[in-house]
Design a protein around this motif. Structure first.
Motif, PDB file in Angstrom:
ATOM      1  N   SER A 183      -3.025  -2.414  16.022  1.00  0.00           N
ATOM      2  CA  SER A 183      -3.078  -0.979  16.312  1.00  0.00           C
ATOM      3  C   SER A 183      -2.149  -0.194  15.388  1.00  0.00           C
ATOM      4  O   SER A 183      -2.531   0.854  14.848  1.00  0.00           O
ATOM      5  CB  SER A 183      -2.683  -0.732  17.780  1.00  0.00           C
ATOM      6  OG  SER A 183      -3.567  -1.397  18.656  1.00  0.00           O
ATOM      7  N   LEU A 184      -0.937  -0.703  15.191  1.00  0.00           N
ATOM      8  CA  LEU A 184       0.025  -0.011  14.335  1.00  0.00           C
ATOM      9  C   LEU A 184      -0.442   0.021  12.883  1.00  0.00           C
ATOM     10  O   LEU A 184      -0.276   1.032  12.183  1.00  0.00           O
ATOM     11  CB  LEU A 184       1.398  -0.685  14.434  1.00  0.00           C
ATOM     12  CG  LEU A 184       2.143  -0.517  15.757  1.00  0.00           C
ATOM     13  CD1 LEU A 184       3.446  -1.305  15.747  1.00  0.00           C
ATOM     14  CD2 LEU A 184       2.410   0.961  16.044  1.00  0.00           C
ATOM     15  N   ILE A 185      -1.036  -1.086  12.424  1.00  0.00           N
ATOM     16  CA  ILE A 185      -1.513  -1.143  11.042  1.00  0.00           C
ATOM     17  C   ILE A 185      -2.655  -0.155  10.834  1.00  0.00           C
ATOM     18  O   ILE A 185      -2.676   0.590   9.839  1.00  0.00           O
ATOM     19  CB  ILE A 185      -1.956  -2.574  10.679  1.00  0.00           C
ATOM     20  CG1 ILE A 185      -0.724  -3.477  10.503  1.00  0.00           C
ATOM     21  CG2 ILE A 185      -2.793  -2.575   9.393  1.00  0.00           C
ATOM     22  CD1 ILE A 185      -1.059  -4.918  10.240  1.00  0.00           C
ATOM     23  N   SER A 186      -3.602  -0.129  11.761  1.00  0.00           N
ATOM     24  CA  SER A 186      -4.723   0.814  11.639  1.00  0.00           C
ATOM     25  C   SER A 186      -4.224   2.256  11.626  1.00  0.00           C
ATOM     26  O   SER A 186      -4.693   3.081  10.827  1.00  0.00           O
ATOM     27  CB  SER A 186      -5.702   0.605  12.800  1.00  0.00           C
ATOM     28  OG  SER A 186      -6.287  -0.679  12.755  1.00  0.00           O
ATOM     29  N   LEU A 187      -3.275   2.549  12.519  1.00  0.00           N
ATOM     30  CA  LEU A 187      -2.722   3.909  12.580  1.00  0.00           C
ATOM     31  C   LEU A 187      -1.976   4.247  11.294  1.00  0.00           C
ATOM     32  O   LEU A 187      -2.182   5.317  10.706  1.00  0.00           O
ATOM     33  CB  LEU A 187      -1.781   4.023  13.785  1.00  0.00           C
ATOM     34  CG  LEU A 187      -1.059   5.364  13.953  1.00  0.00           C
ATOM     35  CD1 LEU A 187      -2.075   6.481  14.186  1.00  0.00           C
ATOM     36  CD2 LEU A 187      -0.064   5.290  15.110  1.00  0.00           C
ATOM     37  N   ALA A 188      -1.128   3.312  10.830  1.00  0.00           N
ATOM     38  CA  ALA A 188      -0.324   3.566   9.634  1.00  0.00           C
ATOM     39  C   ALA A 188      -1.194   3.712   8.392  1.00  0.00           C
ATOM     40  O   ALA A 188      -0.967   4.607   7.562  1.00  0.00           O
ATOM     41  CB  ALA A 188       0.684   2.436   9.437  1.00  0.00           C
ATOM     42  N   MET A 189      -2.202   2.846   8.252  1.00  0.00           N
ATOM     43  CA  MET A 189      -3.077   2.920   7.079  1.00  0.00           C
ATOM     44  C   MET A 189      -3.825   4.244   7.027  1.00  0.00           C
ATOM     45  O   MET A 189      -3.949   4.869   5.970  1.00  0.00           O
ATOM     46  CB  MET A 189      -4.088   1.763   7.102  1.00  0.00           C
ATOM     47  CG  MET A 189      -3.493   0.371   6.937  1.00  0.00           C
ATOM     48  SD  MET A 189      -2.611   0.116   5.373  1.00  0.00           S
ATOM     49  CE  MET A 189      -0.925   0.383   5.926  1.00  0.00           C
ATOM     50  N   GLY A 190      -4.305   4.688   8.191  1.00  0.00           N
ATOM     51  CA  GLY A 190      -5.019   5.955   8.242  1.00  0.00           C
ATOM     52  C   GLY A 190      -4.128   7.129   7.861  1.00  0.00           C
ATOM     53  O   GLY A 190      -4.528   8.017   7.096  1.00  0.00           O
ATOM     54  N   ILE A 191      -2.907   7.123   8.376  1.00  0.00           N
ATOM     55  CA  ILE A 191      -1.970   8.212   8.083  1.00  0.00           C
ATOM     56  C   ILE A 191      -1.580   8.214   6.605  1.00  0.00           C
ATOM     57  O   ILE A 191      -1.560   9.272   5.946  1.00  0.00           O
ATOM     58  CB  ILE A 191      -0.711   8.080   8.968  1.00  0.00           C
ATOM     59  CG1 ILE A 191      -1.062   8.327  10.434  1.00  0.00           C
ATOM     60  CG2 ILE A 191       0.375   9.051   8.503  1.00  0.00           C
ATOM     61  CD1 ILE A 191       0.076   8.083  11.393  1.00  0.00           C
ATOM     62  N   ILE A 192      -1.274   7.038   6.068  1.00  0.00           N
ATOM     63  CA  ILE A 192      -0.837   6.953   4.670  1.00  0.00           C
ATOM     64  C   ILE A 192      -1.943   7.391   3.720  1.00  0.00           C
ATOM     65  O   ILE A 192      -1.717   8.171   2.785  1.00  0.00           O
ATOM     66  CB  ILE A 192      -0.390   5.515   4.339  1.00  0.00           C
ATOM     67  CG1 ILE A 192       0.892   5.170   5.100  1.00  0.00           C
ATOM     68  CG2 ILE A 192      -0.162   5.353   2.831  1.00  0.00           C
ATOM     69  CD1 ILE A 192       1.298   3.719   4.994  1.00  0.00           C
ATOM     70  N   LEU A 193      -3.162   6.898   3.940  1.00  0.00           N
ATOM     71  CA  LEU A 193      -4.281   7.269   3.062  1.00  0.00           C
ATOM     72  C   LEU A 193      -4.597   8.760   3.166  1.00  0.00           C
ATOM     73  O   LEU A 193      -4.900   9.415   2.162  1.00  0.00           O
ATOM     74  CB  LEU A 193      -5.510   6.428   3.402  1.00  0.00           C
ATOM     75  CG  LEU A 193      -5.440   4.947   3.003  1.00  0.00           C
ATOM     76  CD1 LEU A 193      -6.671   4.193   3.484  1.00  0.00           C
ATOM     77  CD2 LEU A 193      -5.295   4.786   1.495  1.00  0.00           C
ATOM     78  N   SER A 194      -4.527   9.312   4.377  1.00  0.00           N
ATOM     79  CA  SER A 194      -4.783  10.750   4.549  1.00  0.00           C
ATOM     80  C   SER A 194      -3.722  11.574   3.827  1.00  0.00           C
ATOM     81  O   SER A 194      -4.025  12.609   3.228  1.00  0.00           O
ATOM     82  CB  SER A 194      -4.784  11.100   6.045  1.00  0.00           C
ATOM     83  OG  SER A 194      -5.840  10.456   6.708  1.00  0.00           O
ATOM     84  N   PHE A 195      -2.493  11.104   3.857  1.00  0.00           N
ATOM     85  CA  PHE A 195      -1.389  11.813   3.208  1.00  0.00           C
ATOM     86  C   PHE A 195      -1.586  11.877   1.697  1.00  0.00           C
ATOM     87  O   PHE A 195      -1.169  12.850   1.049  1.00  0.00           O
ATOM     88  CB  PHE A 195      -0.065  11.112   3.541  1.00  0.00           C
ATOM     89  CG  PHE A 195       1.138  11.787   2.964  1.00  0.00           C
ATOM     90  CD1 PHE A 195       1.658  12.941   3.536  1.00  0.00           C
ATOM     91  CD2 PHE A 195       1.761  11.274   1.827  1.00  0.00           C
ATOM     92  CE1 PHE A 195       2.767  13.567   2.990  1.00  0.00           C
ATOM     93  CE2 PHE A 195       2.873  11.899   1.281  1.00  0.00           C
ATOM     94  CZ  PHE A 195       3.371  13.057   1.860  1.00  0.00           C
ATOM     95  N   THR A 196      -2.232  10.853   1.124  1.00  0.00           N
ATOM     96  CA  THR A 196      -2.469  10.837  -0.323  1.00  0.00           C
ATOM     97  C   THR A 196      -3.711  11.625  -0.717  1.00  0.00           C
ATOM     98  O   THR A 196      -4.034  11.724  -1.902  1.00  0.00           O
ATOM     99  CB  THR A 196      -2.616   9.394  -0.831  1.00  0.00           C
ATOM    100  OG1 THR A 196      -3.789   8.802  -0.263  1.00  0.00           O
ATOM    101  CG2 THR A 196      -1.396   8.559  -0.478  1.00  0.00           C
TER     102      THR A 196
END
Length: 299
Positions: A183-196
């Motif tokens: 869950s944390l990885i999915s959330l973090a990956m989504g946030i990081i990619l959106s930020f870029t």
């Protein structure tokens, strides 16, 4: 006999989750359990993060077609059974930590190679991709197999501390940790990619996004792989130590005194548990929160 079968008292889902969290924080006092959680987390994060951005890496970082993804994965999976057979043999021949290091070192070298081909774009990228994906599957099989192998020792180490067999608790704890990690990885990956500035459905991404994908796919898993290797050197479980552990459990079960422990056995127990020997074998409160059997099934 049926009259000897005991059933735990039924509890609600909320109480089950609360008890599992209590068990986690109580059992984390055991050194080997902490090390196993670290190794488990390292290999799960390494595999999950690269898996999450795998398609993005192939399409946007390497510039290959989306159809390449399924084809490459299918070829790699063909070798999966061979790799698994090898690591089962290698783990039994050596030990879990050594087997984990072989798998982790393999993945680190492969991820480093992926980063290089993404940066320099050598000729025959598709061939490079297939070859490296097969090698990556080799490494991932190694770290996954070794982690499961090491996990099997935890109930024995826990027993010398608590005097109890708690396989069910550990199975639930590791499933709980796995769910949290995913869950944390999915959330973090989504946030990081959106930020870029990642654009879902786009055929081309910005340079910042592509660089971020390369880092997520190749560099971040290397960090987790190195972490797992470091922890594996501190995890002192081996065939020899496991036999010593089991023999000591049987000795104490037979009613012999803890005062009669041999110095070399004491050292092994303290190294695995991270606790003074005199605080083992139930002389602690680690399992005090466990529910006692309350209902007897009569014939």
């Amino acid at each position: 006999p049926a009259e000897d079968i005991v059933l735990p008292e039924k509890t609600s889902v909320i109480n089950t989750i609360v008890n599992m969290i209590k068990d986690l924080f109580a059992t984390i006092k055991i050194k080997a359990f902490r090390q196993q959680i670290a190794i488990f987390t390292a290999q799960q994060a390494e595999r999950s993060i690269s898996g999450y951005v795998n398609t993005y890496f192939i399409v946007f970082a390497l510039g290959l077609a989306t159809t390449t993804v399924s084809g490459v994965n299918s070829i790699a999976y063909i070798f999966g059974l061979i790799f698994l057979s090898f690591f089962m043999w290698y783990t039994m021949k050596t030990d879990g930590p050594t087997s984990f290091r072989l798998g982790a070192i393999s993945t680190i070298l492969v991820f480093l190679s992926f980063a290089l081909i993404a940066i320099f774009k050598p000729p025959y990228l598709s061939i490079w991709l297939v070859a490296l994906t097969i090698l990556l599957n080799f490494g991932k099989t190694g770290i996954c197999n070794a982690t499961l192998y090491l996990q099997a020792f935890i109930p024995d180490i826990d027993e010398i501390v608590t005097t109890r067999r708690r396989e069910g608790i550990f199975s639930g704890i590791f499933n709980f940790i796995d769910t949290i990690i995913q869950s944390l990885i999915s959330l973090a990956m989504g946030i990081i990619l959106s930020f870029t500035g990642f654009q879902e459905g786009a055929t081309v991404q910005s340079e910042l996004t592509v660089n971020c994908i390369i880092a997520l796919y190749a560099i971040v898993p290397i960090v987790f792989g190195i972490w797992g290797i470091i922890v594996s050197y501190k995890f002192k479980i081996s065939k020899k130590n496991h036999v010593i552990l089991l023999n000591e459990i049987e000795r104490l079960k037979s009613g012999e005194s803890m005062d009669d422990v041999k110095p070399e056995v004491k050292d092994v127990i303290e190294n695995l548990t991270g606790m003074p020997y005199k605080e083992c074998w139930g002389n602690n409160n680690i399992a005090s929160g466990d529910s006692e059997p309350t209902k007897v099934l009569n014939s």
